[in-house]
Write an enzyme that holds these catalytic residues in place. Structure first.
Site, PDB file in Angstrom:
ATOM      1  N   SER A   1       0.867  -1.320   0.052  1.00  0.00           N
ATOM      2  CA  SER A   1       0.108  -0.001  -0.041  1.00  0.00           C
ATOM      3  C   SER A   1       0.824   1.298   0.077  1.00  0.00           C
ATOM      4  O   SER A   1       2.202   1.243   0.412  1.00  0.00           O
ATOM      5  CB  SER A   1      -0.808   0.049   1.305  1.00  0.00           C
ATOM      6  OG  SER A   1      -1.431   1.405   1.448  1.00  0.00           O
TER       7      SER A   1
ATOM      8  N   TYR B   1      -1.659  -0.800  11.015  1.00  0.00           N
ATOM      9  CA  TYR B   1      -2.143  -1.447   9.637  1.00  0.00           C
ATOM     10  C   TYR B   1      -1.109  -0.843   8.534  1.00  0.00           C
ATOM     11  O   TYR B   1      -0.426  -1.562   7.774  1.00  0.00           O
ATOM     12  CB  TYR B   1      -3.319  -0.450   9.154  1.00  0.00           C
ATOM     13  CG  TYR B   1      -3.518  -0.766   7.554  1.00  0.00           C
ATOM     14  CD1 TYR B   1      -3.701  -2.211   6.984  1.00  0.00           C
ATOM     15  CD2 TYR B   1      -3.540   0.052   6.856  1.00  0.00           C
ATOM     16  CE1 TYR B   1      -3.932  -2.333   5.613  1.00  0.00           C
ATOM     17  CE2 TYR B   1      -3.756   0.052   5.376  1.00  0.00           C
ATOM     18  CZ  TYR B   1      -3.748  -1.431   4.915  1.00  0.00           C
ATOM     19  OH  TYR B   1      -4.063  -1.420   3.438  1.00  0.00           O
TER      20      TYR B   1
HETATM   21  N1  LIG Z   1      -8.873  -0.451  -0.428  1.00  0.00           N
HETATM   22  C1  LIG Z   1      -7.628   0.315  -0.265  1.00  0.00           C
HETATM   23  O1  LIG Z   1      -7.560   1.656  -0.164  1.00  0.00           O
HETATM   24  C2  LIG Z   1      -6.160  -0.235  -0.184  1.00  0.00           C
HETATM   25  C3  LIG Z   1      -5.128   0.460  -0.594  1.00  0.00           C
HETATM   26  C4  LIG Z   1      -4.058  -0.337  -0.595  1.00  0.00           C
HETATM   27  C5  LIG Z   1      -4.023  -1.751  -0.320  1.00  0.00           C
HETATM   28  N2  LIG Z   1      -5.128  -2.436  -0.155  1.00  0.00           N
HETATM   29  C6  LIG Z   1      -4.779  -3.905   0.161  1.00  0.00           C
HETATM   30  O2  LIG Z   1      -5.549  -4.482  -0.858  1.00  0.00           O
HETATM   31  C7  LIG Z   1      -5.803  -5.645  -0.376  1.00  0.00           C
HETATM   32  C8  LIG Z   1      -7.344  -5.903  -0.678  1.00  0.00           C
HETATM   33  O3  LIG Z   1      -8.033  -4.938  -0.057  1.00  0.00           O
HETATM   34  P1  LIG Z   1      -9.451  -4.515  -0.751  1.00  0.00           P
HETATM   35  O4  LIG Z   1      -9.063  -2.927  -0.908  1.00  0.00           O
HETATM   36  O5  LIG Z   1      -9.685  -5.271  -2.008  1.00  0.00           O
HETATM   37  O6  LIG Z   1     -10.443  -4.920   0.415  1.00  0.00           O
HETATM   38  P2  LIG Z   1     -11.798  -5.599   0.470  1.00  0.00           P
HETATM   39  O7  LIG Z   1     -12.667  -5.157  -0.453  1.00  0.00           O
HETATM   40  O8  LIG Z   1     -12.065  -5.444   2.040  1.00  0.00           O
HETATM   41  O9  LIG Z   1     -11.280  -7.075   0.272  1.00  0.00           O
HETATM   42  C9  LIG Z   1     -10.562  -7.709   1.009  1.00  0.00           C
HETATM   43  C10 LIG Z   1     -10.535  -9.294   0.910  1.00  0.00           C
HETATM   44  O10 LIG Z   1      -9.846 -10.055   1.838  1.00  0.00           O
HETATM   45  C11 LIG Z   1     -10.689 -11.034   2.297  1.00  0.00           C
HETATM   46  N3  LIG Z   1     -10.377 -11.234   3.790  1.00  0.00           N
HETATM   47  C12 LIG Z   1     -10.270 -10.320   4.733  1.00  0.00           C
HETATM   48  N4  LIG Z   1     -10.015 -11.071   5.948  1.00  0.00           N
HETATM   49  C13 LIG Z   1      -9.830 -12.460   5.637  1.00  0.00           C
HETATM   50  C14 LIG Z   1      -9.566 -13.399   6.346  1.00  0.00           C
HETATM   51  N5  LIG Z   1      -9.233 -13.269   7.778  1.00  0.00           N
HETATM   52  N6  LIG Z   1      -9.399 -14.460   5.808  1.00  0.00           N
HETATM   53  C15 LIG Z   1      -9.729 -14.766   4.583  1.00  0.00           C
HETATM   54  N7  LIG Z   1     -10.046 -13.559   3.791  1.00  0.00           N
HETATM   55  C16 LIG Z   1      -9.814 -12.519   4.172  1.00  0.00           C
HETATM   56  C17 LIG Z   1     -11.991 -10.474   2.182  1.00  0.00           C
HETATM   57  O11 LIG Z   1     -13.094 -11.680   2.143  1.00  0.00           O
HETATM   58  P3  LIG Z   1     -14.071 -11.896   3.070  1.00  0.00           P
HETATM   59  O12 LIG Z   1     -14.587 -10.910   4.014  1.00  0.00           O
HETATM   60  O13 LIG Z   1     -15.114 -12.747   2.425  1.00  0.00           O
HETATM   61  O14 LIG Z   1     -13.136 -12.952   3.979  1.00  0.00           O
HETATM   62  C18 LIG Z   1     -12.060  -9.834   0.742  1.00  0.00           C
HETATM   63  O15 LIG Z   1     -12.142 -10.733  -0.327  1.00  0.00           O
HETATM   64  C19 LIG Z   1      -5.637  -5.635   1.329  1.00  0.00           C
HETATM   65  O16 LIG Z   1      -4.350  -6.268   1.756  1.00  0.00           O
HETATM   66  C20 LIG Z   1      -5.613  -4.254   1.356  1.00  0.00           C
HETATM   67  O17 LIG Z   1      -4.812  -3.923   2.741  1.00  0.00           O
HETATM   68  C21 LIG Z   1      -6.227  -1.764  -0.021  1.00  0.00           C
END
Ligand SMILES: NC(=O)c1ccc[n+]([C@@H]2O[C@H](COP(=O)([O-])OP(=O)(O)OC[C@H]3O[C@@H](n4cnc5c(N)ncnc54)[C@H](OP(=O)(O)O)[C@@H]3O)[C@@H](O)[C@H]2O)c1
Length: 279
Positions: A151, A164
């Site tokens: 990130s 985080y």
């Molecule tokens: N969105 C942002 O602004 C952003 C920016 C930079 C980096 N990121 C990173 O990108 C990645 C994806 O995030 P996103 O933005 O796509 O968020 P998201 O829409 O909330 O997706 C997160 C995914 O992780 C799964 N997950 C969460 N906890 C879990 C657990 N304990 N076991 C198994 N699966 C789990 C969730 O599925 P379930 O809830 O069905 O388990 C979901 O499929 C993360 O690592 C996040 O830190 C996000």
């Protein structure tokens, strides 16, 4: 945004025929699964929620003639990673995408220790375990790709999202080093470091992000960068946010991020300030 036919063919040839995508039920993981399906990859899709994965499976199958395996498992638990590995045991896996992850926010002194330890387990320990298994597997087969979700918060401390941001700093430095170690074995490692993306992330992290990218704006740049770079800042907004701070000393960056994150979380920080001021 879509991959060109040439790009689809490059990815499939180098990293096919199966890809594992964790966190595929939502946001960036789901978008990467959609793009990989369009490129002809068979997919192991993973998250905790079976119903959501079944919806994603239907969407993937409607658009591409591919095989799909679903794994519902919580990777903060002891068997989560084993379940993923077991389900892919007999498959010709060439690509691992670790997108399962989430954030926490607010004043660290008001956080719950078990909740912050759980964050470490999902964002770091589970990612480490899965990467360990597949980096050995890919090195043996002398080809493979690994995409790890870092990130833009990884590049300095971030007040009000301290733990985080620290988990993402771990992912970033881990990926950078692995990219060098695994290159001679024919394995490409990429750290994807987006800025704010409109996904399920903000709600779970209790943040309100104002300007965001869509998952569809980050998926293709991430896949295009695999095998070409070791870190990608996907999307125009990410580049602007990171490059505009490049010349700022680290302490200055931390102060800027404190203001940004206070804006993302001010509703709770104000409450917490009131509470802590009475301690
Ligand atoms: N969105 C942002 O602004 C952003 C920016 C930079 C980096 N990121 C990173 O990108 C990645 C994806 O995030 P996103 O933005 O796509 O968020 P998201 O829409 O909330 O997706 C997160 C995914 O992780 C799964 N997950 C969460 N906890 C879990 C657990 N304990 N076991 C198994 N699966 C789990 C969730 O599925 P379930 O809830 O069905 O388990 C979901 O499929 C993360 O690592 C996040 O830190 C996000």
């Amino acid at each position: 945004m879509k991959l060109t036919d040439k790009e689809k063919s490059r990815l499939k040839t180098r990293y096919g025929e199966w890809a594992i995508v964790t966190g595929a039920s939502s946001g960036i993981g789901r978008e990467l699964a959609l793009q990989l399906a369009a490129a002809g990859f068979n997919l192991v899709i993973h998250s905790r929620q079976l119903e959501k994965l079944e919806e994603v499976e239907m969407q993937l199958k409607a658009n591409a003639d591919i095989q799909i395996k679903i794994v519902a498992a919580d990777v903060s638990g002891p068997d989560g990673i084993d379940k993923i590995i077991q389900s892919a045991q007999r498959l010709n896996v060439g690509l691992l995408v670790v997108s399962a992850g989430y954030g926490t926010s607010g004043l660290f002194i008001n956080s719950s220790l078990p909740a912050e330890i759980n964050l470490l387990k999902v964002n770091c320990e589970a990612l480490l375990a899965l990467t360990h298994y597949y980096s050995q597997h890919f090195a043996r087969q002398k080809r493979g790709g690994i995409i790890l979700m870092s990130s833009m918060v990884a590049f300095q401390g971030v007040p009000y999202a301290a733990n985080y941001a620290a988990t993402k700093a771990y992912v970033q430095t881990f990926s950078e080093a692995l990219a060098v170690e695994l290159k001679p074995y024919g394995v490409d490692v990429l750290a994807a470091a987006p800025g704010p993306v409109d996904s399920g992330f903000a709600q779970r992290a209790n943040m309100r992000m104002t300007t965001t990218l869509k998952p569809s704006q980050v998926g293709v740049p991430i896949l295009r960068a695999l095998g070409r770079k070791t870190t990608v800042l996907p999307g125009f907004l990410t580049k602007i946010l990171v490059y505009s701070m490049r010349a700022v000393p680290r302490l200055g960056k931390i102060k800027i991020m404190a203001k940004v994150m206070a804006g993302f979380t001010d509703h709770q920080i104000n409450r917490e300030d009131e509470r802590t001021s009475t301690i």
